[in-house]
Scaffold this active site. Structure first.
Site, mmCIF file in Angstrom:
data_model
loop_
_atom_site.group_PDB
_atom_site.id
_atom_site.type_symbol
_atom_site.label_atom_id
_atom_site.label_comp_id
_atom_site.label_asym_id
_atom_site.label_seq_id
_atom_site.Cartn_x
_atom_site.Cartn_y
_atom_site.Cartn_z
ATOM 1 N N ILE B 34 0.622 -1.384 -0.408
ATOM 2 C CA ILE B 34 0.084 -0.181 0.048
ATOM 3 C C ILE B 34 0.349 1.287 0.362
ATOM 4 O O ILE B 34 0.746 2.350 -0.652
ATOM 5 C CB ILE B 34 -1.090 0.110 1.239
ATOM 6 C CG1 ILE B 34 -2.778 -1.102 1.120
ATOM 7 C CG2 ILE B 34 -2.059 1.683 1.051
ATOM 8 C CD1 ILE B 34 -3.285 -1.460 2.605
ATOM 9 N N GLY B 37 2.366 3.098 -3.196
ATOM 10 C CA GLY B 37 1.556 3.474 -4.166
ATOM 11 C C GLY B 37 1.288 4.893 -3.337
ATOM 12 O O GLY B 37 0.012 5.551 -3.456
ATOM 13 N N HIS B 38 0.938 4.951 -2.017
ATOM 14 C CA HIS B 38 0.407 6.069 -1.521
ATOM 15 C C HIS B 38 1.393 6.549 -0.204
ATOM 16 O O HIS B 38 1.559 6.009 0.966
ATOM 17 C CB HIS B 38 -1.007 5.017 -0.544
ATOM 18 C CG HIS B 38 -2.032 6.125 -0.088
ATOM 19 N ND1 HIS B 38 -1.583 6.530 1.410
ATOM 20 C CD2 HIS B 38 -3.199 6.696 -0.446
ATOM 21 C CE1 HIS B 38 -2.544 7.710 1.574
ATOM 22 N NE2 HIS B 38 -3.027 7.814 0.748
ATOM 23 N N PHE B 39 2.193 7.213 -0.203
ATOM 24 C CA PHE B 39 2.762 7.693 -1.826
ATOM 25 C C PHE B 39 4.044 7.068 -1.952
ATOM 26 O O PHE B 39 4.937 7.900 -1.168
ATOM 27 C CB PHE B 39 2.739 9.364 -1.940
ATOM 28 C CG PHE B 39 0.785 9.331 -1.861
ATOM 29 C CD1 PHE B 39 0.395 9.561 -2.564
ATOM 30 C CD2 PHE B 39 0.794 9.796 -0.841
ATOM 31 C CE1 PHE B 39 -1.219 9.902 -2.417
ATOM 32 C CE2 PHE B 39 -1.409 10.354 -0.566
ATOM 33 C CZ PHE B 39 -1.706 10.083 -1.405
ATOM 34 N N ILE B 44 2.034 7.084 3.146
ATOM 35 C CA ILE B 44 1.373 7.222 4.731
ATOM 36 C C ILE B 44 0.027 6.534 4.347
ATOM 37 O O ILE B 44 -0.253 6.281 4.047
ATOM 38 C CB ILE B 44 0.773 8.730 4.919
ATOM 39 C CG1 ILE B 44 0.141 9.233 3.387
ATOM 40 C CG2 ILE B 44 1.732 9.581 5.210
ATOM 41 C CD1 ILE B 44 -0.553 10.566 3.792
#
Lengths: 95, 157
Positions: B34, B37-39, B44
């Protein structure tokens, strides 16, 4: 016009963003006002808080599903106001 | 926190059935896809997962108050506020309180902190119904034991 109806109508108008002047004692919450079950949770929360009661939604729903009651008995607003008055009276008498 | 299984709560620190409050901890993993991609460059926790963590905290509280007789399902999120960034490896402390118990539904308020800093809060509404499948009850019992749900608060058949 009962003050209970006025309070309910104001709650519905505010909670569901429905113009207050379209809400009448004869309005059916589901059929006329288009309130769905999720919005009705919000309304029930506000009514429970405003009147200090716990509307027996599950019991009412069961009665409708079992054919022992009609939705009009609980969801036409003048009838809903009567049910709420009964619940408030029962609470005040400790019933 | 096992993000792949959507299990966001690690342990129950305090459960007060009378006061209808709960405090839990949730350890954000140091690494997870996760965060790729975030970020990129600024990993976060997504706000939806923070909200889910608050919902799961509330859910455990409701399960306890309802004596594991009914299963709560998230129905409504209000006033969800992401007040600060939550980074990989941080420990969340989440508090939830029942604000109202209606017929077939309940409303909670929840707050999550990292240390003393409030990072998110929300008001949550749940529908609750009898367990729709015995397998779910078995799963929740196992999860309850895993996260340290006070066993005296778990009725056993």
């Amino acid at each position: 016009m009962s003050s209970t109806f006025e309070q309910i109508a104001n709650i519905i108008a505010e909670t569901c963003d429905i113009p207050r002047d379209t809400i009448t004692p004869e309005s059916h919450a589901i059929d006329d006002l288009g309130i769905d079950s999720l919005d009705f949770l919000d309304i029930a929360f506000a009514i429970d808080k405003a009147f200090g009661i716990k509307m027996p939604l599950e019991k009412w729903t069961q009665e409708v599903n079992d054919g022992k009651a009609t939705t009009e008995q609980y969801f036409v607003l003048k009838n809903l106001a009567d049910r709420i008055d009964e619940l408030v009276a029962a609470k005040n008498t400790g019933a | 926190m096992q993000l792949e299984y959507f299990q966001l709560i690690d342990r129950i620190i305090d459960l007060n059935i009378v006061e209808k409050t709960i405090t839990v901890e949730a350890q954000v993993p140091q690494t997870n896809t996760i965060f790729e991609g975030h970020f990129p460059g600024f990993p976060i926790m997504p706000g939806v997962l923070l909200t889910e963590a608050m919902a799961q905290s509330s859910g455990w509280l409701l399960l306890g108050v309802m004596k594991f007789e009914r299963m709560p399902f998230l129905a409504m999120i209000k006033q969800a506020k992401m007040r600060g960034f939550v980074s990989p490896g941080q420990l969340l402390t989440i508090e939830a309180k029942i604000e109202h118990e209606g017929s077939g539904f309940a409303v909670t308020s929840a707050k999550a902190r990292v240390g003393k800093d409030l990072v998110c809060s929300a008001d949550l509404t749940f529908r609750h119904i009898p367990f729709p499948d015995p397998a779910l009850r078995v799963h929740m019992d196992a999860m309850a034991e895993k996260i340290g749900f006070p066993q005296q608060a778990v009725p056993h058949d």
